[in-house]
Design a protein around this motif. Structure first.
Motif, PDB file in Angstrom:
ATOM      1  N   VAL A 179      60.336  78.962 112.653  1.00 56.70           N
ATOM      2  CA  VAL A 179      61.565  78.290 113.393  1.00 56.70           C
ATOM      3  C   VAL A 179      62.810  79.240 112.883  1.00 56.70           C
ATOM      4  CG1 VAL A 179      63.214  76.226 113.656  1.00 56.70           C
ATOM      5  CG2 VAL A 179      60.563  76.180 113.443  1.00 56.70           C
ATOM      6  N   LYS A 180      62.830  79.500 111.765  1.00 53.66           N
ATOM      7  CA  LYS A 180      64.232  80.148 111.364  1.00 53.66           C
ATOM      8  C   LYS A 180      64.059  80.738 109.882  1.00 53.66           C
ATOM      9  CE  LYS A 180      69.269  79.845 110.762  1.00 53.66           C
ATOM     10  NZ  LYS A 180      69.625  80.678 111.912  1.00 53.66           N
ATOM     11  N   THR A 181      64.421  81.956 109.556  1.00 55.87           N
ATOM     12  CA  THR A 181      64.494  82.723 108.426  1.00 55.87           C
ATOM     13  C   THR A 181      65.886  83.096 108.139  1.00 55.87           C
ATOM     14  OG1 THR A 181      62.164  83.635 109.024  1.00 55.87           O
ATOM     15  CG2 THR A 181      63.570  84.650 107.368  1.00 55.87           C
ATOM     16  N   ALA A 182      66.066  82.959 106.809  1.00 56.16           N
ATOM     17  CA  ALA A 182      67.517  83.051 106.373  1.00 56.16           C
ATOM     18  C   ALA A 182      67.445  83.955 105.205  1.00 56.16           C
ATOM     19  CB  ALA A 182      68.416  82.221 106.196  1.00 56.16           C
ATOM     20  N   LYS A 183      68.276  85.128 105.029  1.00 55.33           N
ATOM     21  CA  LYS A 183      68.223  85.961 103.780  1.00 55.33           C
ATOM     22  C   LYS A 183      69.460  85.872 103.035  1.00 55.33           C
ATOM     23  CE  LYS A 183      63.835  87.839 104.356  1.00 55.33           C
ATOM     24  NZ  LYS A 183      62.821  87.887 103.261  1.00 55.33           N
ATOM     25  N   ARG A 184      69.523  85.821 101.721  1.00 53.25           N
ATOM     26  CA  ARG A 184      70.639  86.082 100.899  1.00 53.25           C
ATOM     27  C   ARG A 184      71.803  85.038 101.304  1.00 53.25           C
ATOM     28  NH1 ARG A 184      70.222  89.338  97.229  1.00 53.25           N
ATOM     29  NH2 ARG A 184      72.392  89.529  96.830  1.00 53.25           N
ATOM     30  N   LEU A 185      71.353  83.997 101.304  1.00 53.53           N
ATOM     31  CA  LEU A 185      72.512  82.964 101.615  1.00 53.53           C
ATOM     32  C   LEU A 185      73.296  82.884 100.475  1.00 53.53           C
ATOM     33  CD1 LEU A 185      70.585  80.135 103.540  1.00 53.53           C
ATOM     34  CD2 LEU A 185      72.143  81.844 104.501  1.00 53.53           C
ATOM     35  N   GLU A 186      74.509  82.439 100.387  1.00 52.41           N
ATOM     36  CA  GLU A 186      75.238  82.379  99.283  1.00 52.41           C
ATOM     37  C   GLU A 186      75.500  81.036  98.732  1.00 52.41           C
ATOM     38  OE1 GLU A 186      78.000  86.396  99.825  1.00 52.41           O
ATOM     39  OE2 GLU A 186      78.879  84.404  99.556  1.00 52.41           O
ATOM     40  N   GLU A 187      75.366  79.878  99.786  1.00 53.28           N
ATOM     41  CA  GLU A 187      75.381  78.484  99.550  1.00 53.28           C
ATOM     42  C   GLU A 187      73.959  77.743  99.705  1.00 53.28           C
ATOM     43  OE1 GLU A 187      79.167  78.741  98.269  1.00 53.28           O
ATOM     44  OE2 GLU A 187      77.947  76.877  98.345  1.00 53.28           O
ATOM     45  N   PRO A 188      73.689  76.932  98.912  1.00 51.07           N
ATOM     46  CA  PRO A 188      72.475  76.084  99.120  1.00 51.07           C
ATOM     47  C   PRO A 188      72.630  75.232 100.379  1.00 51.07           C
ATOM     48  CG  PRO A 188      73.861  74.920  97.416  1.00 51.07           C
ATOM     49  CD  PRO A 188      74.479  76.302  97.894  1.00 51.07           C
ATOM     50  N   ARG A 189      72.585  75.861 101.617  1.00 49.27           N
ATOM     51  CA  ARG A 189      72.472  74.963 102.576  1.00 49.27           C
ATOM     52  C   ARG A 189      72.199  76.000 103.857  1.00 49.27           C
ATOM     53  NH1 ARG A 189      77.267  74.391 105.651  1.00 49.27           N
ATOM     54  NH2 ARG A 189      76.861  72.225 106.050  1.00 49.27           N
ATOM     55  N   LEU A 190      71.503  75.355 104.799  1.00 55.40           N
ATOM     56  CA  LEU A 190      70.897  76.220 106.021  1.00 55.40           C
ATOM     57  C   LEU A 190      71.046  75.474 107.310  1.00 55.40           C
ATOM     58  CD1 LEU A 190      69.880  78.827 107.366  1.00 55.40           C
ATOM     59  CD2 LEU A 190      67.603  77.790 106.902  1.00 55.40           C
TER      60      LEU A 190
ATOM     61  N   VAL B  95      52.151  80.587 105.636  1.00 52.74           N
ATOM     62  CA  VAL B  95      52.278  81.755 106.505  1.00 52.74           C
ATOM     63  C   VAL B  95      53.211  82.778 105.925  1.00 52.74           C
ATOM     64  CG1 VAL B  95      52.971  82.780 108.641  1.00 52.74           C
ATOM     65  CG2 VAL B  95      51.052  80.898 108.606  1.00 52.74           C
ATOM     66  N   PRO B  96      54.423  82.089 105.487  1.00 51.90           N
ATOM     67  CA  PRO B  96      55.414  83.019 104.959  1.00 51.90           C
ATOM     68  C   PRO B  96      55.132  83.898 103.703  1.00 51.90           C
ATOM     69  CG  PRO B  96      56.510  81.021 105.470  1.00 51.90           C
ATOM     70  CD  PRO B  96      54.985  80.725 105.685  1.00 51.90           C
ATOM     71  N   GLN B  97      54.183  82.998 102.771  1.00 52.99           N
ATOM     72  CA  GLN B  97      53.739  83.579 101.497  1.00 52.99           C
ATOM     73  C   GLN B  97      52.799  84.540 101.824  1.00 52.99           C
ATOM     74  OE1 GLN B  97      52.254  80.000  99.399  1.00 52.99           O
ATOM     75  NE2 GLN B  97      54.150  79.566  98.364  1.00 52.99           N
ATOM     76  N   ALA B  98      51.626  84.254 102.861  1.00 49.29           N
ATOM     77  CA  ALA B  98      50.871  85.606 103.191  1.00 49.29           C
ATOM     78  C   ALA B  98      51.429  86.720 103.669  1.00 49.29           C
ATOM     79  CB  ALA B  98      49.757  84.814 104.086  1.00 49.29           C
ATOM     80  N   ALA B  99      52.641  86.691 104.359  1.00 49.28           N
ATOM     81  CA  ALA B  99      53.163  87.476 105.124  1.00 49.28           C
ATOM     82  C   ALA B  99      53.755  88.459 103.922  1.00 49.28           C
ATOM     83  CB  ALA B  99      54.333  87.042 105.973  1.00 49.28           C
ATOM     84  N   GLU B 100      54.429  87.694 103.020  1.00 51.54           N
ATOM     85  CA  GLU B 100      54.982  88.448 101.576  1.00 51.54           C
ATOM     86  C   GLU B 100      53.940  89.410 100.952  1.00 51.54           C
ATOM     87  OE1 GLU B 100      59.061  86.736 100.181  1.00 51.54           O
ATOM     88  OE2 GLU B 100      57.556  85.284  99.946  1.00 51.54           O
ATOM     89  N   ILE B 101      52.873  88.314 100.623  1.00 54.87           N
ATOM     90  CA  ILE B 101      51.785  89.125  99.810  1.00 54.87           C
ATOM     91  C   ILE B 101      51.412  90.344 100.786  1.00 54.87           C
ATOM     92  CG2 ILE B 101      49.580  89.054  98.935  1.00 54.87           C
ATOM     93  CD1 ILE B 101      50.309  85.930  98.337  1.00 54.87           C
ATOM     94  N   LEU B 102      51.122  90.207 101.787  1.00 60.82           N
ATOM     95  CA  LEU B 102      50.446  91.150 102.653  1.00 60.82           C
ATOM     96  C   LEU B 102      51.591  92.430 103.060  1.00 60.82           C
ATOM     97  CD1 LEU B 102      47.970  89.162 104.681  1.00 60.82           C
ATOM     98  CD2 LEU B 102      47.345  90.736 102.722  1.00 60.82           C
ATOM     99  N   GLY B 103      52.846  91.960 102.906  1.00 62.04           N
ATOM    100  CA  GLY B 103      53.580  93.066 103.543  1.00 62.04           C
ATOM    101  C   GLY B 103      53.942  93.296 104.910  1.00 62.04           C
ATOM    102  N   LYS B 107      55.517  86.603 111.937  1.00 64.10           N
ATOM    103  CA  LYS B 107      55.235  86.429 113.215  1.00 64.10           C
ATOM    104  C   LYS B 107      53.849  86.978 113.217  1.00 64.10           C
ATOM    105  CE  LYS B 107      55.141  84.717 117.615  1.00 64.10           C
ATOM    106  NZ  LYS B 107      54.892  83.287 117.686  1.00 64.10           N
ATOM    107  N   ARG B 108      53.963  88.077 113.072  1.00 62.48           N
ATOM    108  CA  ARG B 108      52.499  88.908 113.055  1.00 62.48           C
ATOM    109  C   ARG B 108      51.517  88.300 112.324  1.00 62.48           C
ATOM    110  NH1 ARG B 108      49.991  94.015 110.133  1.00 62.48           N
ATOM    111  NH2 ARG B 108      48.268  94.336 111.522  1.00 62.48           N
ATOM    112  N   THR B 109      51.749  87.692 111.051  1.00 69.29           N
ATOM    113  CA  THR B 109      50.860  86.990 110.126  1.00 69.29           C
ATOM    114  C   THR B 109      50.400  85.958 110.728  1.00 69.29           C
ATOM    115  OG1 THR B 109      51.895  87.972 108.142  1.00 69.29           O
ATOM    116  CG2 THR B 109      50.590  86.224 107.698  1.00 69.29           C
ATOM    117  N   GLU B 110      51.382  84.998 111.436  1.00 66.98           N
ATOM    118  CA  GLU B 110      50.959  83.738 111.986  1.00 66.98           C
ATOM    119  C   GLU B 110      49.979  84.061 112.991  1.00 66.98           C
ATOM    120  OE1 GLU B 110      53.033  80.300 114.783  1.00 66.98           O
ATOM    121  OE2 GLU B 110      54.030  82.429 114.669  1.00 66.98           O
TER     122      GLU B 110
END
Lengths: 230, 131
Positions: A179-190, B95-103, B107-110
């Motif tokens: 649904v959504k992926t977020a990286k390196r957020l500075e606050e504990p909220r999305l 799925v996110p964990q598997a994607a990270e482990i496999l690099g 979406k591809r992993t899913e």
């Protein structure tokens, strides 16, 4: 009289996991069993371990039930697999005829032994700020503070903050759909805006997980949290 | 090596120290389990596997072994990347964990998990184990 087994098309993921975990006869593997250190490195995405080697280790898990079990032990000890998932996967003979399964004593003992062999390990997983009325400067357990039901107007995922300078990566899924992926957020909220939630039906169950990187470079992964969309 | 630090008047172990202790304890535990597997005549310790239920019937045991063999055979028949994704899925990873482990990308992993599980179920059905 044994119950008729289900057609495999109707076997749930949980049953498949159970059957996978209950393999008892290792098959000849092209690669020898990896050292425990390599299992750990692959499981925790150590940057010094090439991804191709991590994939070969995963290949080995497919043919070696014992290494697969070691992997699950390592994953649970470091918080990457919940007890609920482990309970789906005892280490006994396969039986997909739905006889009751129990959390294996050996597994519990091994996991608890590894965790309790040294008090600091236990502290690592359960250390909280309960002693202080306010959050301590350091928390190593990510706890959610999000309501169980999310409104489409202003859906916000929140969790307990780590020490100052912590950065957060968040992955939100609906089943197997990202649904959504977020990286390196500075606050504990999305914030999940309406556009993000547009394709999801009312009542959809969202699963989300936070990975925090503390200022000293340590990574802490939360459990998978759940919230239902209005 | 810094082990302890003070925060708000409390003495706590540093995160890096805790992580190293967890790592070394786990590695030792895995090695101990492997030695026990190689020496099954050793006297069982407190962590030995205990029976969790009455012994299954010979029919159930044989059937279980056939199912286990079928899963192994079907897994080996999957395309390599699908097998890897499905293996981690069967290990209980998201799925996110598997994607990270496999690099790989999530979406591809899913997609690999979804298609791999479908292939696995299809293969198991063609094995004809269900009446």
């Amino acid at each position: 009289m044994n119950a008729d087994p289900l057609p495999f098309s109707q076997i749930s993921d949980a049953d498949l996991r159970r059957a996978f975990a209950q393999r008892s006869d290792p098959h000849p593997a092209e690669s020898p069993c990896p050292e425990p250190e390599r299992l750990w490195d692959a499981l925790h995405m150590d940057p010094n371990l090439p991804k191709e080697e991590a994939r070969r280790i995963v290949d080995h898990l497919a043919v070696c039930p014992e290494c697969a079990e070691d992997w699950r032990l390592a994953a649970h000890t470091s918080g990457r697999l919940s007890v609920e998932v482990l309970r789906e996967m005892p280490t006994r003979e396969v039986n997909l005829q739905h006889k009751p399964h129990h959390f294996p004593k050996g597994w519990a003992a091994a996991a608890i032994l590894a965790a309790a062999a040294c008090i600091p390990i236990t502290s690592w997983f359960i250390q909280k700020a309960a002693e202080s009325p306010t959050r301590s400067a350091v928390t190593y357990t990510i706890e959610e503070t999000t309501p169980e039901t999310l409104s489409r107007n202003g859906a916000v995922l929140t969790w307990a903050a780590g020490p100052a300078g912590t950065r957060y990566d968040v992955v939100v899924m609906a089943g197997t759909r990202p649904v959504k992926t977020a990286k390196r957020l500075e606050e504990p909220r999305l914030v999940l805006d309406e556009a993000t939630l547009a394709g999801l039906a009312a009542g959809t169950l969202l699963q989300w997980q936070v990975t925090a990187t503390t200022p000293d470079g340590q990574k802490v992964a939360s459990e998978s949290f759940e919230a239902r969309l209005e | 090596m810094e082990i302890l630090e003070k925060r708000e008047g409390k003495v706590v172990f540093t995160a890096s120290y805790l992580r190293r202790v967890a790592y070394s304890t786990l590695v030792d535990e895995i090695r101990r389990r492997r030695r026990r597997r190689e020496s099954p005549l050793e006297e069982p310790d407190g962590n030995a596997r205990d029976p969790i239920s009455p012994a299954p019937s010979p029919h159930a045991t044989a059937e279980g072994r056939r199912i286990s063999e079928s899963i192994h055979g079907c897994l080996q028949g999957l395309l390599e990347d699908r097998r890897r994704a499905v293996t981690l899925h069967l290990q209980g990873h998201s799925v996110p964990q598997a994607a990270e482990i496999l690099g790989w990308k999530p979406k591809r992993t899913e997609n690999l998990v979804y298609r791999g599980l479908a292939d696995l179920r299809q293969c198991l059905t063609t094995k004809g184990l269900n009446p």
